[in-house]
Design a protein around this motif. Structure first.
Motif, PDB file in Angstrom:
ATOM      1  N   ALA A 162      -1.657  42.167 -21.003  1.00 58.44           N
ATOM      2  CA  ALA A 162      -1.000  41.380 -21.467  1.00 58.44           C
ATOM      3  C   ALA A 162      -1.776  40.064 -21.836  1.00 58.44           C
ATOM      4  CB  ALA A 162       0.212  40.853 -20.632  1.00 58.44           C
ATOM      5  N   ILE A 163      -1.676  39.573 -23.086  1.00 56.29           N
ATOM      6  CA  ILE A 163      -2.381  38.602 -23.487  1.00 56.29           C
ATOM      7  C   ILE A 163      -1.428  37.360 -24.155  1.00 56.29           C
ATOM      8  CG2 ILE A 163      -4.141  37.678 -25.397  1.00 56.29           C
ATOM      9  CD1 ILE A 163      -4.891  40.690 -25.654  1.00 56.29           C
ATOM     10  N   HIS A 164      -1.772  36.222 -23.692  1.00 56.40           N
ATOM     11  CA  HIS A 164      -0.934  34.946 -23.820  1.00 56.40           C
ATOM     12  C   HIS A 164      -1.454  34.053 -24.997  1.00 56.40           C
ATOM     13  CE1 HIS A 164       0.970  30.935 -22.568  1.00 56.40           C
ATOM     14  NE2 HIS A 164       1.934  31.743 -23.041  1.00 56.40           N
ATOM     15  N   ASP A 165      -0.615  33.470 -25.436  1.00 57.90           N
ATOM     16  CA  ASP A 165      -0.909  32.626 -26.661  1.00 57.90           C
ATOM     17  C   ASP A 165      -1.468  33.240 -27.929  1.00 57.90           C
ATOM     18  OD1 ASP A 165      -0.010  30.095 -25.328  1.00 57.90           O
ATOM     19  OD2 ASP A 165      -1.917  29.823 -24.548  1.00 57.90           O
ATOM     20  N   ILE A 166      -0.968  34.255 -28.246  1.00 58.37           N
ATOM     21  CA  ILE A 166      -1.144  35.024 -29.637  1.00 58.37           C
ATOM     22  C   ILE A 166      -0.308  34.142 -30.792  1.00 58.37           C
ATOM     23  CG2 ILE A 166      -0.894  36.972 -30.992  1.00 58.37           C
ATOM     24  CD1 ILE A 166      -1.320  38.553 -28.443  1.00 58.37           C
ATOM     25  N   PHE A 167      -1.365  33.721 -31.762  1.00 58.17           N
ATOM     26  CA  PHE A 167      -0.744  32.963 -32.922  1.00 58.17           C
ATOM     27  C   PHE A 167      -1.333  33.483 -34.063  1.00 58.17           C
ATOM     28  CE2 PHE A 167      -0.527  29.696 -29.513  1.00 58.17           C
ATOM     29  CZ  PHE A 167       0.813  29.471 -29.448  1.00 58.17           C
ATOM     30  N   PRO A 168      -0.840  34.415 -34.607  1.00 54.86           N
ATOM     31  CA  PRO A 168      -1.227  34.897 -36.072  1.00 54.86           C
ATOM     32  C   PRO A 168      -1.344  33.851 -37.029  1.00 54.86           C
ATOM     33  CG  PRO A 168       0.633  36.347 -35.278  1.00 54.86           C
ATOM     34  CD  PRO A 168       0.556  35.095 -34.435  1.00 54.86           C
ATOM     35  N   ASP A 169      -0.911  32.830 -36.995  1.00 55.05           N
ATOM     36  CA  ASP A 169      -0.979  31.897 -37.973  1.00 55.05           C
ATOM     37  C   ASP A 169      -1.744  30.710 -37.294  1.00 55.05           C
ATOM     38  OD1 ASP A 169      -0.797  29.712 -39.843  1.00 55.05           O
ATOM     39  OD2 ASP A 169       1.243  29.888 -40.288  1.00 55.05           O
ATOM     40  N   PRO A 170      -3.010  30.316 -37.952  1.00 53.18           N
ATOM     41  CA  PRO A 170      -3.896  29.269 -37.558  1.00 53.18           C
ATOM     42  C   PRO A 170      -3.208  27.908 -37.363  1.00 53.18           C
ATOM     43  CG  PRO A 170      -5.090  30.788 -39.021  1.00 53.18           C
ATOM     44  CD  PRO A 170      -3.466  31.086 -39.159  1.00 53.18           C
ATOM     45  N   ALA A 171      -1.978  27.843 -38.257  1.00 50.12           N
ATOM     46  CA  ALA A 171      -1.441  26.503 -37.936  1.00 50.12           C
ATOM     47  C   ALA A 171      -0.796  26.356 -36.913  1.00 50.12           C
ATOM     48  CB  ALA A 171      -0.603  26.336 -39.329  1.00 50.12           C
ATOM     49  N   ASP A 172      -0.374  27.520 -36.024  1.00 49.89           N
ATOM     50  CA  ASP A 172       0.399  27.219 -34.869  1.00 49.89           C
ATOM     51  C   ASP A 172      -0.428  27.317 -33.711  1.00 49.89           C
ATOM     52  OD1 ASP A 172       2.952  27.779 -36.410  1.00 49.89           O
ATOM     53  OD2 ASP A 172       2.703  29.827 -36.404  1.00 49.89           O
ATOM     54  N   GLY A 173      -1.679  27.393 -33.581  1.00 47.47           N
ATOM     55  CA  GLY A 173      -2.453  27.712 -32.565  1.00 47.47           C
ATOM     56  C   GLY A 173      -3.742  28.377 -32.777  1.00 47.47           C
ATOM     57  N   GLY A 174      -4.576  28.088 -31.565  1.00 50.37           N
ATOM     58  CA  GLY A 174      -5.856  28.685 -31.506  1.00 50.37           C
ATOM     59  C   GLY A 174      -5.968  30.166 -31.786  1.00 50.37           C
ATOM     60  N   GLN A 175      -6.846  30.891 -32.254  1.00 55.04           N
ATOM     61  CA  GLN A 175      -7.207  32.275 -32.925  1.00 55.04           C
ATOM     62  C   GLN A 175      -7.867  33.190 -31.764  1.00 55.04           C
ATOM     63  OE1 GLN A 175      -5.746  33.341 -35.972  1.00 55.04           O
ATOM     64  NE2 GLN A 175      -4.666  31.818 -35.009  1.00 55.04           N
ATOM     65  N   ALA A 176      -8.267  32.515 -30.765  1.00 56.77           N
ATOM     66  CA  ALA A 176      -9.182  33.538 -29.866  1.00 56.77           C
ATOM     67  C   ALA A 176      -8.228  34.414 -29.278  1.00 56.77           C
ATOM     68  CB  ALA A 176     -10.027  32.795 -28.758  1.00 56.77           C
ATOM     69  N   PRO A 177      -7.359  34.208 -28.521  1.00 47.92           N
ATOM     70  CA  PRO A 177      -6.393  35.202 -27.961  1.00 47.92           C
ATOM     71  C   PRO A 177      -5.990  36.301 -29.013  1.00 47.92           C
ATOM     72  CG  PRO A 177      -5.845  33.067 -27.159  1.00 47.92           C
ATOM     73  CD  PRO A 177      -6.620  32.935 -28.243  1.00 47.92           C
ATOM     74  N   TYR A 178      -5.695  35.682 -30.257  1.00 49.90           N
ATOM     75  CA  TYR A 178      -5.245  36.701 -31.436  1.00 49.90           C
ATOM     76  C   TYR A 178      -6.283  37.709 -31.890  1.00 49.90           C
ATOM     77  CZ  TYR A 178      -3.389  38.190 -35.901  1.00 49.90           C
ATOM     78  OH  TYR A 178      -2.892  39.058 -36.915  1.00 49.90           O
ATOM     79  N   GLU A 179      -7.497  37.221 -31.703  1.00 52.98           N
ATOM     80  CA  GLU A 179      -8.873  37.912 -32.153  1.00 52.98           C
ATOM     81  C   GLU A 179      -8.944  39.219 -30.910  1.00 52.98           C
ATOM     82  OE1 GLU A 179     -10.538  37.936 -34.575  1.00 52.98           O
ATOM     83  OE2 GLU A 179      -9.363  36.456 -35.665  1.00 52.98           O
ATOM     84  N   ILE A 180      -8.824  38.768 -29.678  1.00 48.99           N
ATOM     85  CA  ILE A 180      -8.891  39.831 -28.605  1.00 48.99           C
ATOM     86  C   ILE A 180      -7.771  40.757 -28.736  1.00 48.99           C
ATOM     87  CG2 ILE A 180     -10.540  38.469 -27.072  1.00 48.99           C
ATOM     88  CD1 ILE A 180      -8.090  38.127 -25.246  1.00 48.99           C
ATOM     89  N   TYR A 181      -6.779  40.230 -29.135  1.00 51.67           N
ATOM     90  CA  TYR A 181      -5.479  41.247 -29.340  1.00 51.67           C
ATOM     91  C   TYR A 181      -5.557  42.121 -30.534  1.00 51.67           C
ATOM     92  CZ  TYR A 181      -0.709  42.190 -31.445  1.00 51.67           C
ATOM     93  OH  TYR A 181       0.318  42.948 -31.990  1.00 51.67           O
ATOM     94  N   LYS A 182      -6.269  41.787 -31.557  1.00 50.23           N
ATOM     95  CA  LYS A 182      -6.657  42.723 -32.652  1.00 50.23           C
ATOM     96  C   LYS A 182      -7.558  43.694 -32.308  1.00 50.23           C
ATOM     97  CE  LYS A 182      -7.450  39.359 -35.715  1.00 50.23           C
ATOM     98  NZ  LYS A 182      -7.748  38.868 -37.035  1.00 50.23           N
TER      99      LYS A 182
END
Length: 205
Positions: A162-182
């Motif tokens: 489980a990964i928290h703070d996934i924001f596909p849109d950079p305008a919504d939040g930082g991208q690091a969690p989204y990067e490890i999700y991908k």
């Protein structure tokens, strides 16, 4: 399964939405048949209480990994700095005392194993298979990558990441969690189960 929390969770400092916490509770209850759970990034214990309350149902333990010095955004002058968690004697952020108070108030000390260390240090000699890993540590790319590489390999087949703070849109939040999700999905070792707000739940294949 009804949600059974031993404390008013809304009084605990943290950034986990109620829907996300409830999803973690149910996930930890399901994963308990596969092995213990582990979280990276405990802060003051909000996610810890959700997870450990579910672990208690089957007498499993939750390993709670956090150096308790705060992430980049918690430091003085940063957006999420909390003066109440700043130790004036050491001139360092320190959430561990508040974390322990909250776990004790929730009567979960017998189901939570705090590991007060940086993620990479805690993982250095780790050999215990895990049913669930929840990543909510530092949000720099380096920190998120370290957490993913350190802990995802210990998840058993059928277990959960489980990964928290996934924001596909950079305008919504930082991208690091989204990067490890991908990265997890691209590895072909994990498949998406569901998204709950910013919480991504994946299963190890």
């Amino acid at each position: 399964m009804s949600l059974k929390l031993p404390i008013n969770i809304h009084n605990i400092k943290g950034f986990l939405a109620a829907r996300e916490g409830e999803a973690l509770y149910h996930l930890a209850a399901e994963a308990s048949s596969l092995g213990p759970s582990l979280e990276v990034g405990s802060y003051c214990g909000k996610s810890t209480i959700y997870l450990a309350s579910a672990c208690k149902l089957t007498d499993r333990v939750l390993f709670a990994v956090d150096h308790h010095r705060g992430s980049e955004e918690h430091q003085p002058g940063e957006e999420y700095h909390d003066p109440d968690l700043f130790d004036k004697n050491t001139q360092l952020m320190d959430s561990f005392r508040t974390f322990r108070e909250n776990i004790r108030a929730a009567h979960l000390e017998n189901w939570v194993v705090p590991i007060v260390a940086p993620s990479a240090v805690a993982a250095r000699c780790w050999n215990t298979p895990l049913g669930l890993v929840f990543i909510d540590g530092g949000h720099s790319l380096e920190a998120a990558m370290t957490d993913y590489r350190s802990w995802s390999r210990h998840i058993v087949p059928g277990g959960y990441l489980a990964i928290h703070d996934i924001f596909p849109d950079p305008a919504d939040g930082g991208q690091a969690p989204y990067e490890i999700y991908k990265m997890a999905l691209a590895s072909a070792q994990f498949e998406l189960v569901e998204m709950v707000d910013t919480l991504g739940i994946l299963r190890r294949i």
